[in-house]
Design a protein around this motif. Sequence first.
Motif, PDB file in Angstrom:
ATOM      1  N   ARG A  44       7.541   3.485  -3.717  1.00  0.00           N
ATOM      2  CA  ARG A  44       6.883   4.053  -2.553  1.00  0.00           C
ATOM      3  C   ARG A  44       5.826   5.065  -2.990  1.00  0.00           C
ATOM      4  NH1 ARG A  44      11.236   6.226   0.917  1.00  0.00           N
ATOM      5  NH2 ARG A  44      11.737   3.992   1.003  1.00  0.00           N
ATOM      6  N   LEU A  45       4.629   4.980  -2.351  1.00  0.00           N
ATOM      7  CA  LEU A  45       3.534   5.881  -2.697  1.00  0.00           C
ATOM      8  C   LEU A  45       3.823   7.276  -2.179  1.00  0.00           C
ATOM      9  CD1 LEU A  45       0.463   3.621  -1.845  1.00  0.00           C
ATOM     10  CD2 LEU A  45       1.348   4.175  -4.113  1.00  0.00           C
ATOM     11  N   PRO A  46       3.429   8.291  -2.924  1.00  0.00           N
ATOM     12  CA  PRO A  46       3.603   9.661  -2.425  1.00  0.00           C
ATOM     13  C   PRO A  46       2.708   9.896  -1.215  1.00  0.00           C
ATOM     14  CG  PRO A  46       2.317   9.644  -4.450  1.00  0.00           C
ATOM     15  CD  PRO A  46       2.846   8.253  -4.263  1.00  0.00           C
ATOM     16  N   THR A  47       3.173  10.673  -0.259  1.00  0.00           N
ATOM     17  CA  THR A  47       2.432  10.939   0.975  1.00  0.00           C
ATOM     18  C   THR A  47       2.166  12.429   1.112  1.00  0.00           C
ATOM     19  OG1 THR A  47       4.460  11.121   2.294  1.00  0.00           O
ATOM     20  CG2 THR A  47       3.427   8.934   2.121  1.00  0.00           C
ATOM     21  N   ALA A  76      -2.855   8.457  -2.061  1.00  0.00           N
ATOM     22  CA  ALA A  76      -3.865   7.707  -2.823  1.00  0.00           C
ATOM     23  C   ALA A  76      -4.963   7.145  -1.935  1.00  0.00           C
ATOM     24  CB  ALA A  76      -3.189   6.577  -3.604  1.00  0.00           C
ATOM     25  N   PHE A  77      -4.697   6.969  -0.632  1.00  0.00           N
ATOM     26  CA  PHE A  77      -5.676   6.371   0.278  1.00  0.00           C
ATOM     27  C   PHE A  77      -6.127   7.355   1.352  1.00  0.00           C
ATOM     28  CE2 PHE A  77      -2.867   2.992  -1.282  1.00  0.00           C
ATOM     29  CZ  PHE A  77      -3.809   2.160  -1.888  1.00  0.00           C
TER      30      PHE A  77
END
Length: 287
Positions: A44-47, A76-77
């Motif tokens: 899971r990407l860090p938020t 990242a986005f």
Amino acid sequence: MRALFGLVLVMGLGLAGFAVYMVKGYFDQQEAVLAAERAAASERLPTVEVVGVRNPMPYGTVITREDLKPIQYAEAFLPEGTFADLEALFPEGEDVPRIVLRPMEPNEPVLAAKITAPGGDAGISTRLDSGMRAFAISVNASSGVSGFLRPGDRVDVYWTGSVSKSGDARDVTKLIETGLELVGVDQTADQSRSEAIIARTVTVQATPEQVAKLAQAQSTGTLALSLVGLFDEEVAGAVEVDQRSLLGIAPEEAPQIAAAPPPPPEVCSVRTRRGAEVVEIAIPCTN
């Protein structure tokens, strides 16, 4: 009796074994689910937490605390221009409002490009880029693309007028500007408007030099707009059409004037009398 006791014992052992098997299968299944969740968590990407929209917010809405909520966004986005908290969104306090310039939907992050500066209004001046100027162009149903123009669209501008060169006057249509952005249609800068309206004026943003060209073109001829596609990045080249090129008529050739023949060579002579006969004798010509 002993046989019955033995049968009961065997059945008991069988049921016990089956129960142990079922319990082991259940624990194995739970272990697999936990392993899958651990693997998903590791991927899971860090938020990060940013200010988001709670309710739909159309153009011109004054932003209040009740319209906002914190949302999690993939770090990242993360788009440019987000706000980490309400203090960043309202640096001068909530008494100095900010207004929506572009519609926003629920769970969408609030972006600086979609709202005014603190205390600003939703007029055209807030839509102009640095160094750009607003210029109004008069249009009608045909020159204004049948009313399908909206703020944010890009247009090419064509000029039609009379050009005189060496005494030869002709009507010409020429592409004078490409890819100008519309910042207003009539008296609105609302980009969310979807219905077609027959506008009387459209406002473009242009450099001061482009404004001078457009003003000169509008005062000496008529202007027509051509809508550029949303994803069209190609820049149109030089375009110029007159009636002759439109109909494929070759230009008339000027009449050929025959050159005058060279003058005959000058001949000088003297006359002399020989007896009764007069004789003409050629001599060199002198000044």
